[in-house]
Structures are given as structure tokens and as C-alpha cells.
Design an enzyme around this catalytic site. Sequence first.
Site, short mmCIF file in Angstrom:
data_model
loop_
_atom_site.label_atom_id
_atom_site.label_comp_id
_atom_site.label_asym_id
_atom_site.label_seq_id
_atom_site.Cartn_x
_atom_site.Cartn_y
_atom_site.Cartn_z
N CYS A 157 57.48 -12.05 -39.21
CA CYS A 157 58.64 -12.65 -39.07
C CYS A 157 59.33 -11.54 -38.40
O CYS A 157 59.18 -10.46 -38.22
CB CYS A 157 59.27 -12.93 -40.64
N ASP A 193 55.85 -6.95 -42.87
CA ASP A 193 55.07 -7.07 -41.50
C ASP A 193 55.59 -7.50 -40.55
O ASP A 193 56.12 -8.98 -40.64
CB ASP A 193 53.68 -7.81 -41.96
N HIS A 194 56.20 -6.96 -39.41
CA HIS A 194 57.00 -7.45 -38.54
C HIS A 194 56.26 -8.48 -37.70
O HIS A 194 56.94 -9.07 -36.92
CB HIS A 194 57.46 -6.26 -37.58
N ARG A 195 54.96 -8.53 -37.79
CA ARG A 195 54.22 -9.51 -36.97
C ARG A 195 54.44 -10.97 -37.31
O ARG A 195 54.37 -12.20 -36.84
CB ARG A 195 52.92 -9.40 -36.99
#
Length: 458
Positions: A432, A428-430
Site C-alpha cells: 500500500c 510494507d510499502h509494496r
Amino acid sequence: MAQVLEFKLPDLGEGLTEAEIVRWLVSVGDVVAIDQPVVEVETAKAMVEVPCPYGGVVTARFGEEGEELPVGAPLLTVAVGAAEAPAGSAAGRPGTAPSAGASDGSARPADEGSGNVLVGYGTSAAAARRRRVRPAAPIAASVPRTTAPAPSPAPVPAAPAEGPVPVISPLVRKLARERGIDLRQLRGSGPDGLILRADVERAPAAAPALADTAPARSVPAGGAAAGAAVAERVPLRGVRGAVADKLTRSRQEIPDATCWVDADATELMAARAAMNAAGGPKISLLALLARICTAGLARHPELNSRVDLAAREIVRLPEVHLGFAAQTDRGLVVPVVRDAHTRSAEDLTAEFARLTEMARTGSLSPADLTGGTFTLNNYGVFGVDGSTPIVNHPEAAMLGVGRIIPKPWVHDGELAVRQVVQLSLTFDHRVCDGGTAGGFLRYVADCVEHPSVLLRTL
């Protein structure tokens, strides 16, 4: 005098709202004991056996195998206090007292005011309130193996073109949809024109071309004449439906990204062989990879987290509850190993084996399938090298492991044949950036290539 009590599909927890009947374990006329399993159902989480809280004689069953029932719908009725009931039956015990309003000795289903229709037996909740059944003694001799439909009152006008349709049961609506029947064109035979299942079954079914929800129908392929091809319609329910919902939600909510790396697993395979040659329980490769993952998550806790959208916060979790993907006949399930970060490779091996066997037999409980914080997916068992895993919502990352096969590899400056595996991390790019995700994946790959690296964190 026996009292007839109604047992409804109970709340099975974890937000489950319906269950599919897989197999009835009792028949009408059977004698059941308190807490005896009476039906096997499949929920979105697992297959479970449902015990009945009453002891006595089964007088009716509601729902057929393969039918989906909502929580709170009637499952069966039990005559409690009959002479044939086993010793220690529910007669006179807490939770089995006759329902209110039956003080005249008559027996009727408990909790009649629920609004549920006793589907399949031509009896509505309203009709049950008006009709009191006085069973003969002994009760077993008076219980028919099949239940006759209730007598139909005089016909009433069909439902008006506007306004509510007189149907209470969602199962009656479902049956009508499957048969392509417009409920507004039916005359209900129940109280106040209520449409019963028997009314739908008596109505002529619509032509197959109109029955959009039929299990299978002819579908023209490539402009071919109708009937040239037949498509099979498979309901998205149970485990398959739950997986579909979760994956869809993951794609809709999580801005995921995937990175991958090839790793030389020769030393890890040799270390495992040495462990197993030393005696004692065998250590699985999945357990070693799990141990590596938990060590990596200790170094990169951002990946052991979830996003709280309402609070706009990243919630980092102190424990690692490790999920692992397991393929079953009923679809993909993800059992969870609790507190994986505290377990040894030997303990992890045993827990993986236990949960895998339960998954195959369909005996996992909802608690076994929830609460994961990170998932390990070994798709290499299917003979594939790589994949871009979908994050198991609401987690933040999943590590995928491909097959380990001999490949040409530069080792110590020379070309050699080594055991190579591809590792894929979807995150999940949110929670890290790529640097954190790449750091975790590189640490995992280093431990696979040089297991001694793992010793530094033990």
C-alpha cells in the site's frame, strides 16, 4: 530377551532442523514408560518436552545439556522387554519390534544405517553394525551408569591434506572448532580412521588466541594490550537465533516505512474503567487496542496481507490472526491469537493472558507462534514513548503502542492535562501507499480518542 532400540530427535515441525538440549528428564538406568517425556529441548520456536515412544530401561544418552542436536540425531537408547520395564511397556507393541538383522536374538540400536555417529560414547554407526551387544538378565543390573569408550584400534595415518576429512558427526566438527583443533592433523580411532569425539577430546586444544569460536576470549579494546578487555560470545541459537534471522530477513526483503501520531487516550481509559467497574472479568487495555486494530483492518485490508515474491502478487488474507510481542527470559516471542476479528474484548483479554503465561513458562507450541497476519507491539510497558517497529516477516504491518502518560494537551480549545499515547505503524510499502497506512493509523487514533467511533463498526 530385551531389544535395544534407538530413539532419535524427531522432526518437531514448522521447518525446524535442530534443537538445544535444555534439561534431561531421565538418566542412564532409569525405567521409562511409553510416551514419557525424557528430555526438554528448545527450538527456534519454543521449549518442548520430547516423549519417548518406547518403554524400558535407558541404556545410553547422547548429548549434554546446552548442546545443539540436528533432527535425526540419536537422543537415547532403550532396552525394551526387560523384566524391570513397567507394565504396558513397548515390548511386542507396534513400533517397538527389533530392528532388521537382529534375528539371532542380539540387541542393537535401531536404524543403524542413518549415518549418525553416537557422539560422546566412542561408537560410530559403522562400529555398531559390527558389534552386537547381548545384555545380561536382568538388564537393569547390567546397565552401567557411565558408558566406557570403545577400544581404539591400531593408529591410522592422519587425514590427508586434501580431500574429505573422515568425520560424520557435525557435533564432532563443532567441538573441534570450539577447541581450535585442525581435524586434518588428528588420527581417527574409529573404523577406517573415523574421527570420534574421544579423539578430539584427547587432542591438545589450540592456544586461546587461535580459538576464534571459543565462548569467550580476550579482545584488545581501543589498541590496549591483549587481555585488557574480555568479550563474551553469546551463541545466536534457539529463540534468540530465530528472532535474529527473522528480523534480518525482514530488513533485507521488506521496503518498510513508519508513520506515527500522538493520541489523547483519556476517553479510552475512562471507558475501560467503566467496563471493569460494571463487574465480570476485567478487560485489558491490550484487548481494547486489539479490537480497534481488527476493526481498522476490516476497513484497510491491504495491511492484513503478505507478498508472494515468486508469483509477484499481494495476497490479502480473510482472517486476522493477531500476533503480540511478549518478552521472555529466552528472548522476544510473538504468540498468535487466532481469528482475533471474531473475538470480543473479554475473549481477547482471556486469550492474551493465557498465551502470555505460556510464553513465560516456555510452554508455547510451534503452532502458537506461527501464522500471524498482523502484529500489535505494546512497548509502552518498558516505559518508552515511541519506536519504529520492524515488520514481523512475512506480515505487512505492525502497530506499536507507547506508554500512556499525562501530558499538556489542547482539549475543547483549552490547555488541559490529558492521557496521551504515541502510536507507530510500520508497513510494507509494496502492499500500500502512505495514504492507506495513514488512513488506518488515523482510524485507530480516532477510536482511541473517541471510543464511540468503534461502535459504528460493531
